[in-house]
Design a protein around this motif. Structure first.
Motif, PDB file in Angstrom:
ATOM      1  N   GLY A 153      12.832 -18.711 -12.258  1.00 55.01           N
ATOM      2  CA  GLY A 153      11.815 -17.780 -11.794  1.00 55.01           C
ATOM      3  C   GLY A 153      12.403 -16.543 -11.148  1.00 55.01           C
ATOM      4  O   GLY A 153      11.859 -15.448 -11.268  1.00 55.01           O
ATOM      5  N   LEU A 154      13.540 -16.712 -10.477  1.00 51.14           N
ATOM      6  CA  LEU A 154      14.173 -15.572  -9.819  1.00 51.14           C
ATOM      7  C   LEU A 154      14.690 -14.582 -10.855  1.00 51.14           C
ATOM      8  O   LEU A 154      14.586 -13.375 -10.683  1.00 51.14           O
ATOM      9  N   ILE A 155      15.237 -15.069 -11.960  1.00 49.48           N
ATOM     10  CA  ILE A 155      15.809 -14.164 -12.955  1.00 49.48           C
ATOM     11  C   ILE A 155      14.720 -13.525 -13.791  1.00 49.48           C
ATOM     12  O   ILE A 155      14.775 -12.338 -14.118  1.00 49.48           O
ATOM     13  N   THR A 156      13.690 -14.279 -14.167  1.00 43.69           N
ATOM     14  CA  THR A 156      12.740 -13.752 -15.142  1.00 43.69           C
ATOM     15  C   THR A 156      11.478 -13.180 -14.533  1.00 43.69           C
ATOM     16  O   THR A 156      10.559 -12.873 -15.273  1.00 43.69           O
ATOM     17  N   SER A 157      11.397 -13.017 -13.235  1.00 43.21           N
ATOM     18  CA  SER A 157      10.145 -12.498 -12.686  1.00 43.21           C
ATOM     19  C   SER A 157      10.199 -10.980 -12.641  1.00 43.21           C
ATOM     20  O   SER A 157      11.195 -10.393 -12.234  1.00 43.21           O
ATOM     21  N   ARG A 158       9.107 -10.353 -13.071  1.00 37.32           N
ATOM     22  CA  ARG A 158       9.048  -8.898 -13.050  1.00 37.32           C
ATOM     23  C   ARG A 158       8.489  -8.391 -11.737  1.00 37.32           C
ATOM     24  O   ARG A 158       8.688  -7.240 -11.386  1.00 37.32           O
ATOM     25  N   ASN A 159       7.785  -9.242 -11.034  1.00 37.26           N
ATOM     26  CA  ASN A 159       7.218  -8.896  -9.752  1.00 37.26           C
ATOM     27  C   ASN A 159       8.216  -9.248  -8.664  1.00 37.26           C
ATOM     28  O   ASN A 159       8.803 -10.333  -8.681  1.00 37.26           O
ATOM     29  N   MET A 160       8.440  -8.324  -7.710  1.00 36.08           N
ATOM     30  CA  MET A 160       9.480  -8.545  -6.708  1.00 36.08           C
ATOM     31  C   MET A 160       9.081  -9.641  -5.732  1.00 36.08           C
ATOM     32  O   MET A 160       9.912 -10.415  -5.268  1.00 36.08           O
ATOM     33  N   LEU A 205      10.483  -8.764   2.231  1.00 32.70           N
ATOM     34  CA  LEU A 205       9.109  -8.316   2.041  1.00 32.70           C
ATOM     35  C   LEU A 205       8.882  -6.947   2.667  1.00 32.70           C
ATOM     36  O   LEU A 205       8.064  -6.167   2.172  1.00 32.70           O
ATOM     37  N   ALA A 206       9.629  -6.631   3.717  1.00 29.52           N
ATOM     38  CA  ALA A 206       9.518  -5.278   4.285  1.00 29.52           C
ATOM     39  C   ALA A 206      10.070  -4.248   3.306  1.00 29.52           C
ATOM     40  O   ALA A 206       9.510  -3.157   3.152  1.00 29.52           O
ATOM     41  N   ILE A 207      11.157  -4.621   2.611  1.00 31.54           N
ATOM     42  CA  ILE A 207      11.726  -3.695   1.632  1.00 31.54           C
ATOM     43  C   ILE A 207      10.787  -3.541   0.443  1.00 31.54           C
ATOM     44  O   ILE A 207      10.604  -2.438  -0.088  1.00 31.54           O
ATOM     45  N   VAL A 208      10.160  -4.637   0.021  1.00 39.83           N
ATOM     46  CA  VAL A 208       9.272  -4.592  -1.144  1.00 39.83           C
ATOM     47  C   VAL A 208       8.075  -3.706  -0.858  1.00 39.83           C
ATOM     48  O   VAL A 208       7.656  -2.918  -1.698  1.00 39.83           O
ATOM     49  N   SER A 209       7.499  -3.843   0.334  1.00 35.79           N
ATOM     50  CA  SER A 209       6.283  -3.093   0.620  1.00 35.79           C
ATOM     51  C   SER A 209       6.562  -1.794   1.339  1.00 35.79           C
ATOM     52  O   SER A 209       5.702  -1.270   2.021  1.00 35.79           O
ATOM     53  N   SER A 210       7.754  -1.237   1.175  1.00 38.77           N
ATOM     54  CA  SER A 210       8.038   0.066   1.782  1.00 38.77           C
ATOM     55  C   SER A 210       7.427   1.160   0.899  1.00 38.77           C
ATOM     56  O   SER A 210       7.215   0.955  -0.280  1.00 38.77           O
ATOM     57  N   PRO A 211       7.174   2.350   1.457  1.00 34.18           N
ATOM     58  CA  PRO A 211       6.510   3.389   0.665  1.00 34.18           C
ATOM     59  C   PRO A 211       7.317   3.869  -0.525  1.00 34.18           C
ATOM     60  O   PRO A 211       6.771   4.388  -1.486  1.00 34.18           O
ATOM     61  N   GLN A 212       8.637   3.666  -0.514  1.00 34.72           N
ATOM     62  CA  GLN A 212       9.449   4.120  -1.641  1.00 34.72           C
ATOM     63  C   GLN A 212       9.245   3.270  -2.879  1.00 34.72           C
ATOM     64  O   GLN A 212       9.450   3.728  -3.981  1.00 34.72           O
ATOM     65  N   ALA A 222       4.455 -19.138   8.656  1.00 38.28           N
ATOM     66  CA  ALA A 222       4.934 -17.767   8.803  1.00 38.28           C
ATOM     67  C   ALA A 222       5.325 -17.152   7.465  1.00 38.28           C
ATOM     68  O   ALA A 222       4.830 -16.087   7.107  1.00 38.28           O
ATOM     69  N   ILE A 223       6.194 -17.820   6.706  1.00 38.13           N
ATOM     70  CA  ILE A 223       6.734 -17.188   5.501  1.00 38.13           C
ATOM     71  C   ILE A 223       5.669 -17.111   4.423  1.00 38.13           C
ATOM     72  O   ILE A 223       5.520 -16.077   3.748  1.00 38.13           O
ATOM     73  N   ASN A 224       4.907 -18.171   4.228  1.00 35.11           N
ATOM     74  CA  ASN A 224       3.886 -18.142   3.195  1.00 35.11           C
ATOM     75  C   ASN A 224       2.790 -17.137   3.518  1.00 35.11           C
ATOM     76  O   ASN A 224       2.303 -16.424   2.627  1.00 35.11           O
ATOM     77  N   VAL A 225       2.424 -17.040   4.789  1.00 35.64           N
ATOM     78  CA  VAL A 225       1.415 -16.062   5.197  1.00 35.64           C
ATOM     79  C   VAL A 225       1.938 -14.652   4.990  1.00 35.64           C
ATOM     80  O   VAL A 225       1.220 -13.758   4.529  1.00 35.64           O
ATOM     81  N   LEU A 226       3.224 -14.443   5.280  1.00 37.95           N
ATOM     82  CA  LEU A 226       3.834 -13.120   5.082  1.00 37.95           C
ATOM     83  C   LEU A 226       3.862 -12.756   3.607  1.00 37.95           C
ATOM     84  O   LEU A 226       3.612 -11.610   3.215  1.00 37.95           O
ATOM     85  N   ILE A 227       4.148 -13.763   2.758  1.00 38.81           N
ATOM     86  CA  ILE A 227       4.151 -13.513   1.313  1.00 38.81           C
ATOM     87  C   ILE A 227       2.746 -13.173   0.832  1.00 38.81           C
ATOM     88  O   ILE A 227       2.559 -12.261   0.001  1.00 38.81           O
ATOM     89  N   LEU A 228       1.738 -13.849   1.381  1.00 39.22           N
ATOM     90  CA  LEU A 228       0.364 -13.523   1.003  1.00 39.22           C
ATOM     91  C   LEU A 228      -0.019 -12.117   1.444  1.00 39.22           C
ATOM     92  O   LEU A 228      -0.705 -11.392   0.716  1.00 39.22           O
ATOM     93  N   PHE A 229       0.449 -11.719   2.646  1.00 36.12           N
ATOM     94  CA  PHE A 229       0.198 -10.354   3.087  1.00 36.12           C
ATOM     95  C   PHE A 229       0.808  -9.356   2.122  1.00 36.12           C
ATOM     96  O   PHE A 229       0.194  -8.367   1.744  1.00 36.12           O
ATOM     97  N   ALA A 230       2.063  -9.609   1.722  1.00 30.49           N
ATOM     98  CA  ALA A 230       2.741  -8.668   0.838  1.00 30.49           C
ATOM     99  C   ALA A 230       2.072  -8.624  -0.530  1.00 30.49           C
ATOM    100  O   ALA A 230       1.949  -7.556  -1.124  1.00 30.49           O
ATOM    101  N   VAL A 231       1.612  -9.778  -1.027  1.00 30.83           N
ATOM    102  CA  VAL A 231       0.950  -9.810  -2.327  1.00 30.83           C
ATOM    103  C   VAL A 231      -0.361  -9.045  -2.278  1.00 30.83           C
ATOM    104  O   VAL A 231      -0.690  -8.287  -3.184  1.00 30.83           O
TER     105      VAL A 231
END
Lengths: 88, 119
Positions: free
Chosen positions: A20-27, A78-85, B69-78
């Protein structure tokens, strides 16, 4: 509970996580599969601690470290993924 | 945990099947919110498995930190990401997917033979 069955289950989780880590297109899905990999490692540690180390629980203590580090890198990832860039 | 033998085995089979189906759901479901909830199922099953393995502290820690914590954070990001363009992601099985599935199957088979040989 037989030791080999639990280790095979953890190996299965690990290989599904790598796939899943290699083939996922969503970060975010890649970060979820990274959590799968780390949990597979934790299952191994706790199972060995249960079977062979009932007095000192060294495997349990190390799995606490792994949980803490996984939490930190999930937060940063997740902070990097949801950054404005990154089209967030 | 000191349970009678058949109950222990039944719980193990139940949790193992939950783990197998949940991990397949994380990887194969197209909607990322379904995938995040399937990851939550996997983490809860692992926590119950830790209770069966006499590791009560690690089970509580797993439930608190991973699910709480982690699963909730992942849901927030999704939910924060623009979800409209991810539903239309077709299930195109590319060449890279096939090669990766072969590699991961070979990793799994080599790990299984190593586990079953080392007694």
């Amino acid at each position: 509970m037989i030791l080999e069955h639990v280790l095979v289950l953890s190996a299965y989780l690990f290989s599904i996580g790598i796939y899943g880590l290699i083939t996922s297109r969503n970060m975010v899905r890649a970060l979820m599969c990274l959590e799968l990999i780390l949990n597979a490692v934790n299952i191994n540690f706790v199972t060995f601690s249960d079977f062979f180390d009932s007095r000192q629980l060294k495997g349990d203590i190390f799995s606490i470290f792994v949980i803490a580090i996984a939490a930190a890198e999930a937060a940063i990832g997740l902070a990097i993924v949801s950054s404005p860039q990154n089209s967030g | 945990m000191d349970l009678p033998g058949p109950i222990h085995d039944f719980l193990l089979v139940f949790l193992g099947s939950g783990l197998i189906l949940g991990s397949l759901g994380v990887v194969l479901l197209t909607n990322p919110i379904y995938s995040a909830f399937s990851l939550g199922l996997v983490l809860v099953c692992i926590s119950l498995f830790y209770i069966l393995s006499n590791s009560h502290f690690v089970a509580a820690t797993q439930l608190l930190i991973y699910v709480g914590a982690i699963n909730v954070l992942i849901l927030f990001a999704v939910m924060f990401m623009n979800g409209s363009e991810y539903y239309k992601d077709l299930n195109l099985w590319t060449v890279g997917d096939g090669i990766t599935s072969l590699v991961c199957t070979s990793i799994l088979i080599s790990q299984m033979t190593t586990i079953l040989d080392t007694s």
